[in-house]
Each structure stands twice: as structure tokens, then as C-alpha cells.
Design an enzyme around this catalytic site. Structure first.
Site, PDB file in Angstrom:
ATOM      1  N   ASN A 181       0.834  -1.197   0.000  1.00 34.82           N
ATOM      2  CA  ASN A 181       0.000   0.000   0.000  1.00 34.82           C
ATOM      3  C   ASN A 181       0.872   1.252   0.000  1.00 34.82           C
ATOM      4  O   ASN A 181       1.951   1.283   0.598  1.00 34.82           O
ATOM      5  CB  ASN A 181      -1.028  -0.008   1.144  1.00 34.82           C
ATOM      6  CG  ASN A 181      -0.448  -0.266   2.515  1.00 34.82           C
ATOM      7  OD1 ASN A 181       0.572  -0.925   2.657  1.00 34.82           O
ATOM      8  ND2 ASN A 181      -1.099   0.252   3.523  1.00 34.82           N
ATOM      9  N   GLU A 209      -2.912  -4.745  -3.098  1.00 39.31           N
ATOM     10  CA  GLU A 209      -3.390  -5.597  -4.200  1.00 39.31           C
ATOM     11  C   GLU A 209      -3.352  -4.836  -5.518  1.00 39.31           C
ATOM     12  O   GLU A 209      -2.990  -5.387  -6.568  1.00 39.31           O
ATOM     13  CB  GLU A 209      -4.820  -6.079  -3.919  1.00 39.31           C
ATOM     14  CG  GLU A 209      -4.962  -6.958  -2.691  1.00 39.31           C
ATOM     15  CD  GLU A 209      -5.218  -6.162  -1.402  1.00 39.31           C
ATOM     16  OE1 GLU A 209      -4.766  -5.000  -1.298  1.00 39.31           O
ATOM     17  OE2 GLU A 209      -5.873  -6.731  -0.513  1.00 39.31           O
TER      18      GLU A 209
END
Ligand code: THU
Length: 130
Positions: free
Chosen positions: A39, A52
Site C-alpha cells: 500500500n 493488491e
């Protein structure tokens, strides 16, 4: 290196000064290559990106287009589930049966499929009349 090890390593590089919640993601594409992401937050909070999304961007940039398996890891009490937006992003490039392993840094693990993560997924078939 396993997907879990790759996700653990990239998690260390997360930029999360606002939430202090570091997340690592590793995915194997159908070519067998491993792509990772973490992140990356921003002082304008909505501009931050999830681990992701970073791994998917790395996969696309490397020239792969299909996901065979995903692993996500964070230091959370229970295995960290991808947010709603990331479920849709994963579903863009993965079959319904693809395994997504949710991990904690202290060894808990939950294995789910893409179908379980996002029942009723919106697909291009829904636009067939457009
Ligand atoms: N986050 C991820 O990177 N992936 C997830 O699956 C859940 C949430 C990030 C976004 C934000 O930087 C921080 O975790 C707290 O929400």
C-alpha cells in the site's frame, strides 16, 4: 520464495504513515511469474492505493494478464481481507476459482476463492446490450 514470503518482504516497503497499517500482496500470474505490491498512502487520503492494486499494476506492467493465485498479508488480529474495490480489481484478471490466501504476520491464514470474495461480480457480460 513462496507467495507468502514475497508478500511479507514487500510489506516492509509499504508507505503507510497515516494508517500505520502496512499491507503486502503477492500474486502469481498464469505464466508462473510473481508480482508484488504494497500500500502507498497519500496525505490526501483517498489518493492512497492498496497493496493488491500495486501487485496488479506490476503484473500488467510486466506483460502478464491473468492471475493464478494471490496472497495478502498484514499485521492484523485476523487474516486481512481485500477491500471491496480490490475484490473487483482481482476479479478482472482472475477466474472465480482462483485462491486468495489472507494472512497475518503472526501466522494465521484463511484461504478463499475469488467467487467467495465477490459473489455476484459485475462482469463485461452485464454490458452485452450496450
Ligand atoms: N489496505 C490494503 O492495502 N489492502 C487491503 O486489503 C486492506 C487495506 C490498505 C489501504 C490503507 O493504506 C491501509 O491498508 C488502511 O486501510
Amino acid at each position: 520464495m513462496t507467495l507468502r514470503e514475497a508478500a511479507t518482504a514487500v510489506r516492509e516497503r509499504a508507505y503507510a504513515p497515516y494508517s500505520r497499517f502496512k499491507v503486502g500482496a503477492a500474486l502469481m500470474s498464469t505464466t508462473g511469474a510473481v508480482h508484488v505490491g504494497c500500500n502507498v498512502e497519500n496525505v490526501a487520503y483517498p489518493e492512497g492505493t492498496c497493496a493488491e492494486a500495486g501487485a496488479i499494476a506490476a503484473m500488467i506492467a510486466a506483460g502478464d494478464t491473468r492471475i493464478a493465485e494471490v496472497c495478502v498479508i498484514a499485521d492484523s488480529p485476523e487474516p486481512v481481507p481485500p477491500c471491496g474495490g480490490c475484490r473487483q480489481k482481482i476479479a478482472e484478471f482472475a477466474g472465480q476459482e482462483v485462491k486468495v490466501t489472507l494472512c497475518t504476520t503472526d501466522g494465521k491464514k484463511k484461504v478463499m476463492t475469488v467467487a467467495e470474495l465477490l459473489p455476484g461480480v459485475f462482469t463485461s457480460a452485464h454490458m452485452d446490450r450496450a
